[in-house]
Design a protein around this motif. Structure first.
Motif, mmCIF file in Angstrom:
data_model
loop_
_atom_site.group_PDB
_atom_site.id
_atom_site.type_symbol
_atom_site.label_atom_id
_atom_site.label_comp_id
_atom_site.label_asym_id
_atom_site.label_seq_id
_atom_site.Cartn_x
_atom_site.Cartn_y
_atom_site.Cartn_z
ATOM 1 N N UNK A 140 1.318 -28.627 -8.473
ATOM 2 C CA UNK A 140 1.908 -29.084 -9.382
ATOM 3 C C UNK A 140 1.558 -28.179 -10.734
ATOM 4 N N UNK A 141 0.341 -28.169 -11.012
ATOM 5 C CA UNK A 141 0.034 -27.775 -12.407
ATOM 6 C C UNK A 141 -0.007 -26.146 -12.228
ATOM 7 N N UNK A 142 -0.537 -25.416 -11.214
ATOM 8 C CA UNK A 142 -0.642 -24.033 -11.061
ATOM 9 C C UNK A 142 0.280 -23.300 -10.308
ATOM 10 N N UNK A 143 0.556 -22.122 -10.681
ATOM 11 C CA UNK A 143 1.260 -21.060 -9.974
ATOM 12 C C UNK A 143 0.620 -19.732 -9.969
ATOM 13 N N UNK A 144 1.023 -18.860 -9.241
ATOM 14 C CA UNK A 144 0.366 -17.491 -9.221
ATOM 15 C C UNK A 144 1.280 -16.641 -8.357
ATOM 16 N N UNK A 145 0.901 -15.393 -8.389
ATOM 17 C CA UNK A 145 1.381 -14.222 -7.574
ATOM 18 C C UNK A 145 0.148 -13.378 -7.209
ATOM 19 N N UNK A 146 0.690 -12.781 -6.097
ATOM 20 C CA UNK A 146 -0.261 -11.916 -5.339
ATOM 21 C C UNK A 146 0.326 -10.713 -4.860
ATOM 22 N N UNK A 147 -0.400 -9.640 -4.306
ATOM 23 C CA UNK A 147 0.151 -8.526 -3.759
ATOM 24 C C UNK A 147 -0.789 -8.000 -2.864
ATOM 25 N N UNK A 148 -0.397 -6.979 -2.081
ATOM 26 C CA UNK A 148 -1.200 -6.368 -1.156
ATOM 27 C C UNK A 148 -0.833 -4.825 -0.925
ATOM 28 N N UNK A 149 -1.719 -3.807 -0.996
ATOM 29 C CA UNK A 149 -1.165 -2.460 -0.828
ATOM 30 C C UNK A 149 -2.326 -1.742 -0.133
ATOM 31 N N UNK A 150 -1.948 -0.594 0.518
ATOM 32 C CA UNK A 150 -2.859 0.500 1.178
ATOM 33 C C UNK A 150 -3.181 1.544 0.501
ATOM 34 N N UNK A 151 -4.478 1.685 -0.330
ATOM 35 C CA UNK A 151 -4.922 2.772 -0.806
ATOM 36 C C UNK A 151 -4.754 4.168 -0.045
ATOM 37 N N UNK A 152 -5.009 4.034 1.216
ATOM 38 C CA UNK A 152 -4.894 5.178 2.086
ATOM 39 C C UNK A 152 -3.564 5.869 2.126
ATOM 40 N N UNK A 153 -2.405 4.651 2.253
ATOM 41 C CA UNK A 153 -1.126 5.290 2.010
ATOM 42 C C UNK A 153 -0.765 6.038 0.754
ATOM 43 N N UNK A 154 -1.283 5.459 -0.532
ATOM 44 C CA UNK A 154 -1.215 6.058 -1.698
ATOM 45 C C UNK A 154 -1.858 7.280 -2.023
ATOM 46 N N UNK A 155 -2.841 7.446 -1.174
ATOM 47 C CA UNK A 155 -3.770 8.729 -1.346
ATOM 48 C C UNK A 155 -2.820 9.796 -0.452
ATOM 49 N N UNK A 156 -2.336 9.398 0.599
ATOM 50 C CA UNK A 156 -1.473 10.405 1.115
ATOM 51 C C UNK A 156 -0.387 10.794 0.396
ATOM 52 N N UNK A 157 0.200 10.022 -0.437
ATOM 53 C CA UNK A 157 1.262 10.204 -1.456
ATOM 54 C C UNK A 157 0.815 10.911 -2.260
ATOM 55 N N UNK A 158 -0.213 10.650 -2.693
ATOM 56 C CA UNK A 158 -0.826 11.688 -4.007
ATOM 57 C C UNK A 158 -1.184 12.975 -3.633
ATOM 58 N N UNK A 159 -1.933 12.930 -2.581
ATOM 59 C CA UNK A 159 -2.474 14.365 -2.452
ATOM 60 C C UNK A 159 -1.823 14.968 -1.276
ATOM 61 N N UNK A 160 -0.589 14.670 -1.042
ATOM 62 C CA UNK A 160 0.210 15.175 -0.146
ATOM 63 C C UNK A 160 -0.374 15.531 1.220
ATOM 64 N N UNK A 161 -1.417 14.231 1.870
ATOM 65 C CA UNK A 161 -2.057 14.308 3.060
ATOM 66 C C UNK A 161 -0.997 14.155 4.225
ATOM 67 N N UNK A 162 -0.658 14.878 5.160
ATOM 68 C CA UNK A 162 0.375 14.558 6.062
ATOM 69 C C UNK A 162 -0.082 13.701 7.308
ATOM 70 N N UNK A 163 -1.362 13.842 7.712
ATOM 71 C CA UNK A 163 -1.677 12.963 8.855
ATOM 72 C C UNK A 163 -2.845 12.017 8.539
ATOM 73 N N UNK A 164 -2.820 10.788 8.884
ATOM 74 C CA UNK A 164 -3.586 9.595 8.521
ATOM 75 C C UNK A 164 -5.047 10.049 9.100
ATOM 76 N N UNK A 165 -5.223 10.781 10.175
ATOM 77 C CA UNK A 165 -6.209 10.950 10.840
ATOM 78 C C UNK A 165 -7.371 12.065 9.972
ATOM 79 N N UNK A 166 -6.769 12.697 9.057
ATOM 80 C CA UNK A 166 -7.467 13.362 8.245
ATOM 81 C C UNK A 166 -8.481 12.337 7.380
ATOM 82 N N UNK A 167 -7.960 11.278 7.021
ATOM 83 C CA UNK A 167 -8.743 10.291 6.270
ATOM 84 C C UNK A 167 -9.835 9.780 7.092
#
Ligand code: PHE
Length: 342
Positions: free
Chosen positions: A302-329
């Motif tokens: 009643x008193x408190x509210x909040x927000x949350x999120x979840x993400x995958x840094x592996x996915x972001x690393x692949x995006x950022x560095x152009x890594x084509x296959x997750x196995x490379x990680x």
């Protein structure tokens, strides 16, 4: 020759000898110097040693010791000089240009670690602290407390690795939300990076273990505006100025729920195979913390509210560095990892 003259002659050989040894510039020169000093037949010192016999009996012992010590000094200096000259000349003499070069490997941080650190830095700047939870987790924290009913269809989203009846390898970092809410009173702003496990096939974009980063903010008067503003700010810091959009989604532990997309980083939103022509890439799931999650953790909903999120840094690393296959990680191939050394 008197004993006095003999000792003086010894001293001259020692001093002059040392000087000549030091000025020898090639191994051939040094051999020459060696012959003139201690060569068996014509060396000056060898000659003096033969002269010992002509000294008075009472002086021989002392003079012999001096001669031996002069000889030792000279031999030692010749040895040292030979090594110096050898070090100077032998690399050229022994150089084999056909030898394969010796490879020296350089350590580097893993690209996923780099991304996690970058994300932690952005959220630390706006007042979040790091929280951690166990990878072997109670089923209750992973599902029950997060509002998954035992037969809820959302359970199908996770194909779970159980260690026993009620202990499993966590399928997401969201249980850290519950543990944090139980341990600290609001206001809460935490970021929880860690590994999670799903019973996925290992293909180009799925792995049975991967990392996630959870975020949670809880206080009085927190609204969806805070969620959108904070996550948009985050995306703009991580990717540079970029468009974001929120799409309605569903998670049992948030209501309402939204997925955030950023403009495709490969085609700048024009549409490419990387984003399947949409111009957008999904980077995280989020939502307002469900009141029943707050209640499960003993927080007054009643008193408190909040927000949350979840993400995958592996996915972001692949995006950022152009890594084509997750196995490379996961291969730990040094030739791959080395590219991230800086
Ligand atoms: N735990 C969700 C997942 O693994 C992500 C999420 C976290 C969604 C927090 C909303 C809020 O997919």
């Amino acid at each position: 020759m008197t004993t006095q003259e003999y000792l003086e002659a010894l001293e001259r050989v020692r001093i002059e000898g040392a000087a000549r040894i030091a000025s020898a510039e090639t191994e051939a020169e040094l051999t020459e110097v060696r012959n003139t000093l201690v060569g068996r037949k014509s060396g000056r010192l060898s000659h003096l040693m033969r002269e010992l016999a002509s000294l008075p009996e009472s002086d021989r012992r002392e003079a012999g010791a001096r001669a031996n010590s002069a000889r030792a000094t000279i031999e030692e200096k010749i040895g040292t000089r030979a090594m110096e000259l050898g070090a100077k000349t032998s690399p050229q003499q022994n150089l084999d240009l056909s030898m394969p070069a010796r490879q020296s490997w350089r350590g580097a941080k893993h690209p996923v670690t780099l991304i996690i650190e970058e994300i932690e830095g952005i959220f630390r700047d706006i007042g979040f602290t790091i929280a951690l939870g166990p990878e072997a987790e109670l089923e209750w924290y992973n599902f029950g407390a997060l509002n998954f009913p035992a037969d809820h269809p959302a359970m199908d989203m996770h194909d779970t690795l159980y260690l026993s009846d009620d202990v499993l390898l966590r399928t997401h970092t969201s249980p850290v939300q519950v543990r944090t809410l139980q341990s600290y009173p609001p206001p809460i702003r935490i970021l929880a990076p860690g590994n999670v496990y799903r019973r996925d096939f290992f293909d180009a974009s799925h792995a049975p273990m991967f990392s996630q980063i959870e975020g949670l903010a809880v206080d009085e008067g927190v609204s969806f505006v805070d969620l959108k503003a904070t996550l948009s700010y985050f995306a703009n810091r991580l990717f540079g100025k970029t468009k974001t959009r929120f799409r309605p989604s569903y998670f049992p532990f948030t209501e309402p729920s939204a997925e955030m997309d950023v403009e495709c980083q490969l085609c700048s939103g024009r549409g490419c195979p990387g984003c399947k022509g949409t111009g957008w890439m999904e980077i995280l799931g989020s939502g307002m913390v469900h009141p029943s999650v707050l209640e499960s953790a003993g927080v007054d909903a009643e008193r408190y509210t909040g927000w949350a999120f979840g993400m995958g840094p592996g996915r972001i690393a692949m995006l950022r560095y152009g890594i084509p296959n997750i196995r490379l990680l996961y291969d730990s191939d040094i030739r791959f990892l080395e590219q991230f050394a800086r």
